[in-house]
Design an enzyme around this catalytic site. Structure first.
Site, PDB file in Angstrom:
ATOM      1  N   ASP A   1      63.691  22.899  82.311  1.00  0.00           N
ATOM      2  CA  ASP A   1      62.726  21.799  82.354  1.00  0.00           C
ATOM      3  C   ASP A   1      63.412  20.530  82.850  1.00  0.00           C
ATOM      4  O   ASP A   1      64.625  20.364  82.693  1.00  0.00           O
ATOM      5  CB  ASP A   1      62.148  21.541  80.956  1.00  0.00           C
ATOM      6  CG  ASP A   1      61.289  22.691  80.470  1.00  0.00           C
ATOM      7  OD1 ASP A   1      60.723  23.411  81.314  1.00  0.00           O
ATOM      8  OD2 ASP A   1      61.191  22.858  79.238  1.00  0.00           O
TER       9      ASP A   1
ATOM     10  N   TYR B   1      71.842  27.747  73.877  1.00  0.00           N
ATOM     11  CA  TYR B   1      71.340  26.380  74.039  1.00  0.00           C
ATOM     12  C   TYR B   1      71.839  25.504  72.903  1.00  0.00           C
ATOM     13  O   TYR B   1      71.969  25.956  71.755  1.00  0.00           O
ATOM     14  CB  TYR B   1      69.808  26.348  74.017  1.00  0.00           C
ATOM     15  CG  TYR B   1      69.138  27.034  75.163  1.00  0.00           C
ATOM     16  CD1 TYR B   1      68.820  26.346  76.339  1.00  0.00           C
ATOM     17  CD2 TYR B   1      68.788  28.385  75.081  1.00  0.00           C
ATOM     18  CE1 TYR B   1      68.189  26.977  77.389  1.00  0.00           C
ATOM     19  CE2 TYR B   1      68.153  29.025  76.138  1.00  0.00           C
ATOM     20  CZ  TYR B   1      67.853  28.319  77.284  1.00  0.00           C
ATOM     21  OH  TYR B   1      67.235  28.949  78.336  1.00  0.00           O
TER      22      TYR B   1
ATOM     23  N   ASP C   1      57.746  19.104  73.467  1.00  0.00           N
ATOM     24  CA  ASP C   1      58.988  18.391  73.753  1.00  0.00           C
ATOM     25  C   ASP C   1      58.697  16.910  73.945  1.00  0.00           C
ATOM     26  O   ASP C   1      57.537  16.469  73.866  1.00  0.00           O
ATOM     27  CB  ASP C   1      59.726  18.994  74.954  1.00  0.00           C
ATOM     28  CG  ASP C   1      58.975  18.861  76.267  1.00  0.00           C
ATOM     29  OD1 ASP C   1      58.061  18.018  76.371  1.00  0.00           O
ATOM     30  OD2 ASP C   1      59.301  19.602  77.209  1.00  0.00           O
TER      31      ASP C   1
ATOM     32  N   ARG D   1      61.558  25.126  72.806  1.00  0.00           N
ATOM     33  CA  ARG D   1      60.475  24.214  72.424  1.00  0.00           C
ATOM     34  C   ARG D   1      59.569  24.852  71.386  1.00  0.00           C
ATOM     35  O   ARG D   1      59.093  24.200  70.452  1.00  0.00           O
ATOM     36  CB  ARG D   1      59.652  23.826  73.650  1.00  0.00           C
ATOM     37  CG  ARG D   1      60.336  22.877  74.595  1.00  0.00           C
ATOM     38  CD  ARG D   1      59.419  22.531  75.740  1.00  0.00           C
ATOM     39  NE  ARG D   1      59.250  23.631  76.675  1.00  0.00           N
ATOM     40  CZ  ARG D   1      58.187  23.830  77.450  1.00  0.00           C
ATOM     41  NH1 ARG D   1      57.160  23.003  77.370  1.00  0.00           N
ATOM     42  NH2 ARG D   1      58.128  24.826  78.294  1.00  0.00           N
TER      43      ARG D   1
END
Length: 307
Positions: free
Chosen positions: A45, A73, A87, A192
């Site tokens: 993203d 992550y 988000d 997310r």
């Protein structure tokens, strides 16, 4: 854009900055490396940073074997605020009151994290690139249409809380909590959605405020470039394929046979895995091979001189 006979070929690891799309990074690479033939193995993203893997030239054919690898992550989850995109780029849809946030203990957070660890069924974020009847979910959502995505099975092998602290800023309600987390997960997992679901389970809502991808399979962001230049280091296809699939050494005669579409009779016993990277005596990637009964056959060949 004209390409020379010595067009670049290999895999490029890029540390994507925030505020740009994965497509922007590909466009920069095309200009810097003077080639149109560049693709990537999984988007990030715009708000996210970290490892983006680019395939350049003939090596783009290897991306299909990279995109499904597991990933790591680092992220920050804000508990107490919900957004329509799950988000920080989305619009706020809910804020928890101070009493609800005061009830969010470390033990409750640990229970919520445990419920989201292992093999789980996850509904992807509405603002995602998943296609619904041929259209991207984020396009439908932005057009004001109702989006209903199906749950999918994903695996979260690690979901660690690294730190808990009060959420800063005037936009956060009193008592809002920021959690720094590290997640190891299968391809297709939405961090997310983990933030959203943890917040929902705690009754206060949640969304992601920061996301950084640090690993894809055997590839680490520490080895990535931050700027793409004409002399950017490209990993050789043979090295990359062997790291992802394991190496299958072949003789010069076997390499020739594989390139001509012939099977290697009785060679399956030499394969440690169902699929592997066939490497010739010169260290070049012949292609990706697979087991067929007692034989080995080519599933994808690399052209000579491009491996």
């Amino acid at each position: 854009m004209p390409e020379s006979s010595a067009a670049p070929n290999g895999i490029l690891l890029v540390d994507k900055p925030g505020g740009v799309t994965s497509h922007d990074v590909v466009a920069r690479a095309r200009r810097a490396l003077n080639t149109r033939k560049i693709g990537h193995a999984g988007t990030l993203d715009p708000m996210a940073t970290g490892l983006l893997i680019l395939g350049v030239g003939p090596a783009t054919r290897l991306l299909t074997f990279i995109v499904g690898l597991d990933k790591t992550y680092e992220a920050t989850i804000r508990l107490g605020v919900s957004t329509d995109s799950d988000d920080a780029d989305g619009d706020v849809t809910g804020r928890a009151d101070a009493a609800a946030l005061a009830a969010v203990t470390d033990a409750r957070i640990a229970d919520g994290v445990a419920a989201l660890t292992g093999e789980i069924e996850q509904i992807p974020s509405t603002v995602s690139a998943i296609k619904v009847d041929g259209r991207r979910a984020y396009d439908l959502a932005r057009a004001g249409e109702e989006v209903r995505l199906k749950a999918r099975a994903v695996t979260v092998s690690r979901f660690d809380i690294v730190a808990r602290r009060p959420a800063p800023g005037e936009t956060a309600p009193d008592g809002a909590i920021d959690l720094d987390v590290v997640v190891d997960c299968s391809s297709g997992t939405y961090i997310r959605a983990l933030a959203r679901d943890l917040g929902a389970a705690l009754g206060v809502g949640g969304h992601l405020t920061a996301l950084r991808r640090t690993r894809i399979g055997p590839f680490e962001v520490a080895d990535a470039v931050t700027e793409i230049t004409p002399d950017a280091p490209l990993a050789r296809p043979a090295e990359v394929a062997a790291a992802v699939l394991g190496a299958f050494s072949v003789t010069a005669d076997e390499a020739r046979d594989l390139r001509h579409g012939k099977r290697l009779a009785g060679a399956a016993a030499r394969l440690a895995t169902p699929t592997a990277a066939a490497i010739d005596p010169d260290g070049a990637l012949v292609g990706i091979v697979e087991r067929r009964g007692d034989d080995v056959k080519s599933a994808m060949n690399m052209s000579e001189g491009a491996s």
